[in-house]
Design a protein around this motif. Structure first.
Motif: not given
Length: 528
Positions: A41-46, A82-86, A92-96
């Motif tokens: 999530x931190x890497x995603x934010x950046x 993780x990635x931005x979720x479709x 928005x940000x999502x993960x599995x």
């Protein structure tokens, strides 16, 4: 600076558009964010812009492990994608979260995580063998189902190769398409669709490097204690195997994940036709069961084939449950006709119906093209009445709103209000324990020793107060939610198994009091 133990100190960065890869040092802030969901999530934010679409090449797909992954810490080798979720509405940000062996393989290849950016010009897959990284042609795999792709990749790279792949639904950008592992796991939240949007059929990993541990003897003693306290707590005690509610199948060998002594009912199940697949005791195995019994008046083997179809073509069974509910309710209320749907909704519960629905969604045929957008987006497109019908079951963000009774248990409603996706891991902590209390109450202790007195004692220790399990009051619920979220978020950075941790109760000690502190203690033993 992160420890030399547990972490590998490297992140693999693959640029599919440029056709090249690079290796970066694991960020220093990993000391605070640890790994797994939090570090991602931190890497995603950046890295991911607010206006980036989930299916755009600029969306960053991540496979992230934790410091416990790949070590001998019991049941702690899960990983996240993780990635931005479709699937989310809006994107928005999502993960599995997944188990199996791929996370351990990433660590054994020398990496804490893998970043995948851009889009390949043609269908491709990534092959990682320790320091050797290749982007290989996958045109011969494109269009295959997930089981076919897994088989072919294993034939090419050997049975020790660990794989995550996608089926045709993800290739066709079905928003709730899953990614599938070689251990029968699926990664939800539209992560398969993100892979498909990048022309990425699979990631294949082979590694032979051990992960250094700071205190091997301490880890060994912790593992011994954990496995002792877990004895007798196999979920089959309080959850039905698929064989109980699905006919014509039999259980074969257990198929535990890396570093797990088989703490759940993950196993191979074989149908009388010869079809053999991995299942575990969770909603995915039973999503079609209510419709099966409604259609046939009893349980049949239809749910086994329904889950098999979804897994092979790459559709999330959780979202399929939402779709089935929405379609049938709209049909009953006259909002959408059977003719418009283009599938025999009046035959819901049959194998024929689910085959036709899966085909329509996967290949975006007719009305299936709309359903491929997911329940939330499809309902909006069909107008106010259809949207309101969908929102009886799902949240505005698109996820189911009634799992594990937020209106009953109160604690769980706070998770729905504060998490970016269905908060299933947090829901499990509440309901695994409460289910044992329910079983104790309804069977006079025959199926569980957790009576109300014991429940209150455990709740006071792990959730902050006895009031947390008094469902006639709001008192204690916010504190319990706070403690559960902190504990579960920490676990998802390590990455510990949801079926195994936290150990809130045990059959092995007088008073049945468990120990919820094992995950941080494992972290200390591994990283120092």
């Amino acid at each position: 600076m992160i420890s030399e133990y547990g972490w590998r100190g490297k992140i693999l960065d693959v640029d599919l558009s440029a056709g090249k890869s690079d290796v970066h040092k694991t960020p220093d802030y990993a000391e605070k964010f640890i790994g797994g969901r939090a570090l991602a999530s931190r890497i995603y934010w950046d890295e991911v812009g607010a206006k980036t679409g989930a299916l755009d090449p600029d969306n960053l797909l991540m496979i992230m492990t934790g410091p416990l992954t790949g070590t001998h810490a019991t049941a702690s080798s899960r990983w996240v994608m993780t990635a931005k979720s479709p699937h989310s509405y809006p994107d928005q940000y999502g993960f599995g979260n997944a188990g199996g062996f791929l996370g351990a393989a990433v660590k054994h290849a020398g990496y804490d995580g893998i970043l995948v950016r851009g889009k390949a010009k043609t269908p491709s897959y990534i092959l990682i063998e320790n320091d050797k990284v290749e982007i290989r042609d996958a045109q011969g795999l494109w269009g295959t189902t997930s089981d076919e792709a897994l088989k072919k990749l294993k034939e090419i790279h050997g049975n020790m190769a660990r794989v995550v792949t996608i089926g045709p639904a993800a290739e066709n950008l079905v928003r709730f398409a899953v990614a599938v592992t070689d251990q029968g796991g699926t990664i939800s939240n539209g992560m398969g669709a993100v892979m498909g949007s990048k022309n990425l059929k699979a990631v294949v990993v082979k590694g032979d490097q051990s992960v250094p541990v700071a205190n091997p003897e301490g880890l060994k003693e912790l593992n011994k204690r954990i496995r002792f306290l877990r004895k007798g707590l196999n979920e089959s005690v309080y959850m039905s195997e698929p064989t109980v509610v699905i006919t014509d199948i039999e259980k074969g060998k257990n198929t535990p994940c890396f570093g797990c002594p088989a703490g759940c009912m993950r196993a191979k199940f074989k149908h009388k036709s010869g079809l053999e697949e991995v299942r575990k005791t969770c909603a995915a195995a039973f999503f079609y069961s209510p419709w099966d019994t409604k259609k046939h008046g009893e349980s049949t083997d239809a749910p086994f084939f329904a889950t098999s179809l979804c897994d092979r073509y790459g559709l999330c069974t959780g979202e399929m449950a939402n779709i089935l509910n929405w379609l049938y309710t709209c049909y009953e209320r006259g909002i959408i006709s059977e003719e418009e749907m283009g599938v025999p909704i009046s035959e819901i519960g049959s194998v024929d119906f689910i085959e036709k629905l899966v085909d329509a969604i996967t290949y975006r045929k007719g009305f299936g093209d709309l359903i491929a957008e997911g329940t939330r987006r499809a309902s909006i497109a069909k107008g106010k009445e259809a949207e309101e019908t969908a929102l009886e079951r799902i949240m505005p963000s698109g996820y189911v709103n009634d799992s594990y009774g937020g209106r009953v248990f109160i604690i769980t409603s706070l998770f729905y209000a504060t998490e970016p996706r269905n908060p299933i891991i947090q829901l499990h902590e509440v309901n695994y324990l409460l289910l044992k209390w329910v079983l104790s109450y309804t069977t006079n202790g025959a199926m569980s020793p957790i009576d109300i007195k014991t429940l209150k004692k455990i709740a006071k220790r792990v959730w902050g107060s006895e009031e947390s399990v008094d469902f006639s009051t709001y008192d204690g619920k916010a504190l319990a939610a706070y403690k559960i979220q902190n504990r579960q978020h920490a676990k998802e950075t390590m990455v510990g198994c949801d079926r195994y941790y936290p150990i809130l109760d045990t059959d092995q000690e007088e008073g049945y009091m468990g120990d919820p502190t094992f995950v941080p203690r494992l972290f200390s033993a591994v990283t120092g």
